[in-house]
Scaffold this active site. Structure first.
Site, PDB file in Angstrom:
ATOM      1  N   ARG A  63      29.698  44.921 -45.323  1.00 42.16           N
ATOM      2  CA  ARG A  63      29.639  45.224 -47.100  1.00 42.16           C
ATOM      3  C   ARG A  63      29.828  44.125 -47.868  1.00 42.16           C
ATOM      4  NH1 ARG A  63      29.936  50.059 -50.612  1.00 42.16           N
ATOM      5  NH2 ARG A  63      28.375  49.323 -52.674  1.00 42.16           N
ATOM      6  N   HIS A  67      29.111  41.489 -50.978  1.00 43.03           N
ATOM      7  CA  HIS A  67      29.892  41.543 -52.444  1.00 43.03           C
ATOM      8  C   HIS A  67      31.061  41.234 -52.543  1.00 43.03           C
ATOM      9  CE1 HIS A  67      29.262  46.377 -53.006  1.00 43.03           C
ATOM     10  NE2 HIS A  67      27.964  45.882 -52.241  1.00 43.03           N
ATOM     11  N   ASP A  68      31.513  39.787 -52.022  1.00 45.16           N
ATOM     12  CA  ASP A  68      32.550  39.044 -52.113  1.00 45.16           C
ATOM     13  C   ASP A  68      31.220  37.891 -52.249  1.00 45.16           C
ATOM     14  OD1 ASP A  68      35.375  37.375 -52.889  1.00 45.16           O
ATOM     15  OD2 ASP A  68      34.640  36.739 -50.720  1.00 45.16           O
ATOM     16  N   GLY A  73      30.742  33.704 -55.623  1.00 42.58           N
ATOM     17  CA  GLY A  73      30.773  33.164 -54.541  1.00 42.58           C
ATOM     18  C   GLY A  73      31.874  33.703 -52.975  1.00 42.58           C
ATOM     19  N   ASP A  75      34.535  33.384 -51.944  1.00 40.40           N
ATOM     20  CA  ASP A  75      36.260  33.053 -52.444  1.00 40.40           C
ATOM     21  C   ASP A  75      37.126  34.160 -52.376  1.00 40.40           C
ATOM     22  OD1 ASP A  75      35.493  34.325 -54.340  1.00 40.40           O
ATOM     23  OD2 ASP A  75      36.648  33.324 -56.127  1.00 40.40           O
ATOM     24  N   SER A  77      37.856  36.813 -54.201  1.00 39.47           N
ATOM     25  CA  SER A  77      38.143  37.481 -54.865  1.00 39.47           C
ATOM     26  C   SER A  77      38.057  39.319 -55.255  1.00 39.47           C
ATOM     27  CB  SER A  77      37.287  36.857 -55.780  1.00 39.47           C
ATOM     28  OG  SER A  77      36.093  37.117 -55.792  1.00 39.47           O
ATOM     29  N   ASN A  95      32.322  48.763 -55.941  1.00 36.52           N
ATOM     30  CA  ASN A  95      32.905  48.457 -55.309  1.00 36.52           C
ATOM     31  C   ASN A  95      33.899  49.545 -54.514  1.00 36.52           C
ATOM     32  OD1 ASN A  95      32.163  45.734 -54.184  1.00 36.52           O
ATOM     33  ND2 ASN A  95      33.773  44.835 -55.680  1.00 36.52           N
ATOM     34  N   PRO A 162      23.488  43.547 -57.457  1.00 37.67           N
ATOM     35  CA  PRO A 162      22.318  44.293 -57.384  1.00 37.67           C
ATOM     36  C   PRO A 162      22.082  45.854 -57.147  1.00 37.67           C
ATOM     37  CG  PRO A 162      22.402  42.915 -55.380  1.00 37.67           C
ATOM     38  CD  PRO A 162      23.512  42.943 -55.923  1.00 37.67           C
ATOM     39  N   HIS A 192      20.893  47.117 -44.380  1.00 37.16           N
ATOM     40  CA  HIS A 192      21.345  48.517 -44.457  1.00 37.16           C
ATOM     41  C   HIS A 192      20.641  48.795 -43.201  1.00 37.16           C
ATOM     42  CE1 HIS A 192      21.351  47.878 -49.040  1.00 37.16           C
ATOM     43  NE2 HIS A 192      22.353  48.311 -48.406  1.00 37.16           N
ATOM     44  N   ASP A 240      19.961  54.121 -41.881  1.00 31.48           N
ATOM     45  CA  ASP A 240      19.243  54.413 -40.720  1.00 31.48           C
ATOM     46  C   ASP A 240      19.527  54.877 -39.858  1.00 31.48           C
ATOM     47  OD1 ASP A 240      18.515  52.785 -37.839  1.00 31.48           O
ATOM     48  OD2 ASP A 240      18.130  51.105 -39.152  1.00 31.48           O
ATOM     49  N   THR A 242      19.585  54.558 -36.392  1.00 33.52           N
ATOM     50  CA  THR A 242      20.847  54.094 -36.162  1.00 33.52           C
ATOM     51  C   THR A 242      21.538  53.175 -36.471  1.00 33.52           C
ATOM     52  OG1 THR A 242      19.069  52.433 -35.370  1.00 33.52           O
ATOM     53  CG2 THR A 242      18.310  54.360 -33.663  1.00 33.52           C
ATOM     54  N   ASP A 247      20.076  46.462 -35.991  1.00 33.41           N
ATOM     55  CA  ASP A 247      18.234  46.497 -34.628  1.00 33.41           C
ATOM     56  C   ASP A 247      17.451  46.964 -35.475  1.00 33.41           C
ATOM     57  OD1 ASP A 247      18.192  48.886 -35.808  1.00 33.41           O
ATOM     58  OD2 ASP A 247      18.841  50.065 -33.447  1.00 33.41           O
TER      59      ASP A 247
HETATM   60  C1  HEM Z   1      19.935  43.473 -51.486  1.00 38.94           C
HETATM   61  C2  HEM Z   1      20.495  44.464 -52.909  1.00 38.94           C
HETATM   62  C3  HEM Z   1      21.427  45.415 -52.433  1.00 38.94           C
HETATM   63  C4  HEM Z   1      22.007  47.083 -52.839  1.00 38.94           C
HETATM   64  C5  HEM Z   1      20.894  47.096 -54.000  1.00 38.94           C
HETATM   65  C6  HEM Z   1      22.362  47.204 -51.705  1.00 38.94           C
HETATM   66  C7  HEM Z   1      23.255  48.203 -52.423  1.00 38.94           C
HETATM   67  C8  HEM Z   1      23.583  49.194 -51.630  1.00 38.94           C
HETATM   68  C9  HEM Z   1      24.388  50.529 -52.146  1.00 38.94           C
HETATM   69  C10 HEM Z   1      24.132  51.199 -53.354  1.00 38.94           C
HETATM   70  C11 HEM Z   1      25.133  51.691 -50.853  1.00 38.94           C
HETATM   71  C12 HEM Z   1      25.997  52.661 -50.361  1.00 38.94           C
HETATM   72  C13 HEM Z   1      27.006  52.340 -51.383  1.00 38.94           C
HETATM   73  C14 HEM Z   1      27.567  53.552 -51.136  1.00 38.94           C
HETATM   74  O1  HEM Z   1      27.041  55.322 -51.875  1.00 38.94           O
HETATM   75  O2  HEM Z   1      28.775  54.045 -51.044  1.00 38.94           O
HETATM   76  C15 HEM Z   1      25.542  50.200 -49.919  1.00 38.94           C
HETATM   77  C16 HEM Z   1      25.392  49.533 -48.742  1.00 38.94           C
HETATM   78  C17 HEM Z   1      26.300  49.218 -47.752  1.00 38.94           C
HETATM   79  N1  HEM Z   1      25.223  47.761 -48.069  1.00 38.94           N
HETATM   80 FE1  HEM Z   1      24.066  47.233 -49.944  1.00 38.94          FE
HETATM   81  N2  HEM Z   1      23.175  46.269 -50.801  1.00 38.94           N
HETATM   82  C18 HEM Z   1      22.583  45.847 -51.235  1.00 38.94           C
HETATM   83  C19 HEM Z   1      22.190  44.016 -50.481  1.00 38.94           C
HETATM   84  C20 HEM Z   1      23.187  43.811 -49.123  1.00 38.94           C
HETATM   85  C21 HEM Z   1      23.396  43.860 -48.608  1.00 38.94           C
HETATM   86  C22 HEM Z   1      22.389  41.884 -48.577  1.00 38.94           C
HETATM   87  C23 HEM Z   1      24.433  43.957 -46.917  1.00 38.94           C
HETATM   88  C24 HEM Z   1      24.495  42.942 -45.663  1.00 38.94           C
HETATM   89  C25 HEM Z   1      24.008  41.274 -45.533  1.00 38.94           C
HETATM   90  C26 HEM Z   1      24.604  44.885 -47.253  1.00 38.94           C
HETATM   91  C27 HEM Z   1      25.268  45.036 -46.236  1.00 38.94           C
HETATM   92  C28 HEM Z   1      25.400  47.342 -46.451  1.00 38.94           C
HETATM   93  C29 HEM Z   1      26.100  47.801 -45.954  1.00 38.94           C
HETATM   94  C30 HEM Z   1      26.319  47.510 -44.498  1.00 38.94           C
HETATM   95  C31 HEM Z   1      26.349  48.739 -46.573  1.00 38.94           C
HETATM   96  C32 HEM Z   1      26.855  50.156 -45.760  1.00 38.94           C
HETATM   97  C33 HEM Z   1      27.780  50.546 -45.934  1.00 38.94           C
HETATM   98  C34 HEM Z   1      29.425  51.499 -45.505  1.00 38.94           C
HETATM   99  O3  HEM Z   1      28.875  52.472 -44.673  1.00 38.94           O
HETATM  100  O4  HEM Z   1      30.118  51.975 -46.024  1.00 38.94           O
HETATM  101  N3  HEM Z   1      23.869  45.349 -48.112  1.00 38.94           N
HETATM  102  N4  HEM Z   1      23.819  48.759 -49.852  1.00 38.94           N
END
Ligand code: HEM
Length: 317
Positions: A63, A67-68, A73, A75, A77, A95, A162, A192, A240, A242, A247
């Protein structure tokens, strides 16, 4: 612990967005071949040890990379600490729940000892993000390297990340601004398959009961974990079932109405994204192949050539 709040995301619609330029910068797989051949091994070992000690690390680093790259970009940051004069990305609302920065800082400290002033923090993070996917039984890909680290990091720009409440059109636009297409959106959302979310990122969706796309049993379970008068700020749900294995269950869950975020479930409501979800749910190998390709594209977003090689990832040189 602070959590994502809805209002800054809503405000994103009225703010002028900072557009991250999409560049085809001159990155290469063997960039450190001569100057720091041990870099990837050092990063792998650091990330692996940290993940054994704390199984939450892989999801957090994946994640962190996303976010970076989405703000200014790729970088690094996001890795900069706030100062008395500047509130940095790290302290922007979305963040606050990004953790485990210490893992990247540790890897960088070790690399500085082996090859001083050579490997950028942005590259360390890109390699770490690949490693956590591979070590969670997901795909592996050669990471292109040669990014430089930025010197600017502003908390208020994180409003351009987003929102979990976005619909498909908004998500498509957000990705398109970074040179990422509809397939990249659906593919990268598959990130996710790992990790956890706090209640605040999906509570409104389950309690308003206005989202008919949620599987009712799943919604009930989420309501139990996140009651309206929730006092536990650490409460939430795994993204998820798992959640430590990379997966394609994420896509199967979406089809079953069990996407945790509105933004996940939105991918199955829109004709531009629905068929891609179906194809990944059916074919995990295809998902893995596309995920690797989209991560390389994500790693190209806004790469800068006039930055620095930070000595310490949390402060500019
Ligand atoms: C498509 C738009 C996306 C939105 C709106 C979004 C939003 C979120 C939100 C709200 C969380 C939970 C934060 C929390 O409450 O702790 C989250 C977790 C996460 N996101 Fe996304 N996300 C997006 C795309 C992505 C992308 C592109 C990736 C990686 C390629 C990603 C990887 C993750 C991961 C691995 C977690 C779990 C983090 C943890 O367990 O600490 N997300 N995301």
């Amino acid at each position: 612990m602070a959590v994502i709040s809805i209002s800054p995301f809503a405000a994103a619609f009225v703010l002028v967005l900072t557009v991250v330029p999409f560049t085809e910068a001159a990155l290469s797989a063997d960039y450190y071949h001569q100057t720091c051949p041990q870099a990837e091994t050092i990063i792998y070992q650091t990330v692996r040890n940290a993940s054994i000690y704390d199984p939450k690390v892989p999801a957090r680093l994946l994640r962190m990379f996303f976010h970076d790259c989405f703000i200014r970009g790729c970088d690094a940051s996001l890795l900069l600490d706030s100062t008395t004069k500047n509130k940095a990305e790290k302290d922007g609302p979305p963040n606050i729940s990004v953790r485990s920065f210490y893992v990247i800082d540790d890897a960088k400290t070790k690399i500085e000892k082996a090859c001083p002033h050579t490997v950028s923090c942005a590259d360390v993070l890109a390699i770490a993000a690949r490693d956590v996917v591979a070590m969670s039984q997901g795909p592996w890909w050669p990471v292109l390297k040669g990014r430089k680290d930025g010197r600017v990091s502003k908390a208020n720009e994180t409003i351009n990340l987003p929102s979990p409440f976005s619909n498909a059109t908004t998500l498509i636009q957000s990705f398109a601004k970074r040179g990422l297409d509809v397939k990249d959106l659906v593919t990268l959302s598959g990130g996710h398959t790992l990790g956890f979310s706090h209640c605040s990122s999906f509570s409104a969706r389950i309690h308003n009961a206005s989202d008919p796309s949620i599987n009712s049993e799943f919604a009930m379970n989420l309501k139990k974990k996140c009651p309206l008068k929730n006092k536990d700020r650490n409460a939430g749900e795994f993204l998820d079932s798992t959640s430590s294995k990379f997966d394609n269950d994420y896509y199967k869950n979406i089809i079953a109405g069990k996407g945790v975020f509105g933004s996940d479930q939105a991918l199955y409501k829109d004709t531009r994204t629905k068929s891609i979800v179906d194809s990944f749910a059916k074919d995990e190998k295809l998902f893995f192949k596309e995920f690797a390709a989209s991560m390389v594209k994500l790693g190209n977003v806004g790469v800068i050539e006039d930055g620095e090689i930070r000595v310490k990832c949390s402060v500019v040189n």
